[in-house]
Write an enzyme that holds these catalytic residues in place. Sequence first.
Site, PDB file in Angstrom:
ATOM      1  N   CYS A  81      27.880 -23.159 -18.525  1.00 56.86           N
ATOM      2  CA  CYS A  81      26.687 -23.049 -19.368  1.00 56.86           C
ATOM      3  C   CYS A  81      25.991 -24.401 -19.269  1.00 56.86           C
ATOM      4  O   CYS A  81      26.433 -25.367 -19.899  1.00 56.86           O
ATOM      5  CB  CYS A  81      27.037 -22.727 -20.816  1.00 56.86           C
ATOM      6  SG  CYS A  81      25.590 -22.713 -21.903  1.00 56.86           S
ATOM      7  N   CYS A 109      24.333 -25.604 -22.822  1.00 57.98           N
ATOM      8  CA  CYS A 109      25.151 -25.960 -23.996  1.00 57.98           C
ATOM      9  C   CYS A 109      26.627 -25.753 -23.681  1.00 57.98           C
ATOM     10  O   CYS A 109      27.193 -26.547 -22.921  1.00 57.98           O
ATOM     11  CB  CYS A 109      24.682 -25.214 -25.247  1.00 57.98           C
ATOM     12  SG  CYS A 109      24.418 -23.447 -25.065  1.00 57.98           S
ATOM     13  N   SER A 110      27.262 -24.743 -24.232  1.00 60.18           N
ATOM     14  CA  SER A 110      28.695 -24.561 -23.988  1.00 60.18           C
ATOM     15  C   SER A 110      29.102 -23.116 -24.186  1.00 60.18           C
ATOM     16  O   SER A 110      30.202 -22.847 -24.648  1.00 60.18           O
ATOM     17  CB  SER A 110      29.514 -25.469 -24.903  1.00 60.18           C
ATOM     18  OG  SER A 110      29.200 -25.180 -26.253  1.00 60.18           O
ATOM     19  N   CYS A 111      28.211 -22.184 -23.853  1.00 57.74           N
ATOM     20  CA  CYS A 111      28.525 -20.772 -24.004  1.00 57.74           C
ATOM     21  C   CYS A 111      29.788 -20.433 -23.232  1.00 57.74           C
ATOM     22  O   CYS A 111      29.923 -20.819 -22.061  1.00 57.74           O
ATOM     23  CB  CYS A 111      27.375 -19.906 -23.492  1.00 57.74           C
ATOM     24  SG  CYS A 111      25.814 -20.270 -24.312  1.00 57.74           S
TER      25      CYS A 111
END
Lengths: 201, 109, 110
Positions: free
Chosen positions: A101, A104-106
């Site tokens: 991602c 962000c940090s999906c």
Amino acid sequence: MARDAERDGIFEVMETAVRELLTDKGLIAATDIRRQIEVLDSRSPALGAAVVARAWTDPAFKQRLLENGRMACEELGITFYDDTQLIVLENTNEVHNLVVCTLCSCYPRPVLGLPPDWYKLKPYRARAVYEPRQLLAEFGTVIPDDVEIRVSDSTAMVRFLILPQRPAGIDDLTTDQLAALVTRDAMIGVVRDLVPSGAVM
Amino acid sequence: MQTLSKVVHADREDPVFEPGDRVQIDDRQPIGHYRVPTYMRGKPATVIAAIRPTMVDNEAESFGRNAGSRRHYYRVFVPMTELWSDYRGTDNDGLYIEIFETWLKRAEP
Amino acid sequence: MNDLSTLITRLPNDVGGQPAGPLDRSEHELLPWEKRCHALADVLDFRKIINTEEKRRGVEALGSEQIGKLGYYERWIVAFANILFQKGLLTPAELAVRMQAVEERQRSSE
């Protein structure tokens, strides 16, 4: 980043204050956070590994998994507590999948638990879409030139789980034994080959 | 079971793009929030699949609007060599990403 | 594009393709407050108070300096505070007063 008790202090105080105020105002229930922590603690790569092992041993399940990842996980009791969907990407002799991602940090938290720190930090996020082969080499993973790399950048409502290839020569293992071979890193795609003999990766 | 033929679909219920369609990702540069990374702007792409069902525009959702904007996201593919002139890998390597319908238009043939 | 245009049109978190160094593969266990903060994010989402996209935008809105200096969950909790203020669900004064009370409580129990 070094842990610093004083630095953590204000943020922990803020978290406590926000939680208390939201509870006092009736916006969240007193038990909401505790319950969600239990939910989070129950999610780990072991769930994803169970999904993979079932896919390896049950062709009809694998078909359903590839058609609708979330619904197939729900068959195994892995509920999704958010509105995300799941696409399961199958590695083959010709194709290797990798997930990132960049924004962000999906991450497929309902089925893998919380992501490792490196997944959330800039080097991984910047380089996975730009130089995946060189990045994977830092994990000790070398993808041959005749294998195509597919990098999925998950920026929307879909999350991804990699279905690694089943290692050869392990025909008589139980599903639980198979699941024990499947690592978190293989389900993210930074590892391609699972070790058949139970060596730790 | 046969699809019933006299059912008229509402606007936006059906995907605009189908697998194999060539699309162009918009090159607009929003100020503030967006969910299409800069490295994808203006790129031509191939549709792999429409994600079903329709979903809320995540960029609108980020401003608290979580209704009234449901359209399709599309999983699209762009070769790495199309994204990076100095790509160090093979010609078959590709980038896959979900893009909301309002960022896509049909590519000129 | 000049530097100011880039500053306002490229988000600090939009790092795909940017130069970056080697990976640090170390991992840390979440501190208890970090786990509570993660749980809070999920609860705010399914209680329809702050959805996940709002949280993402809220973190971006912190700006480059805070994003660079704050850790992952530190950014979340500050973003939540800001968004709750914007939505009129909390005021800065309320939060400040409660934070003082929490600190006082912690000090007196040491």
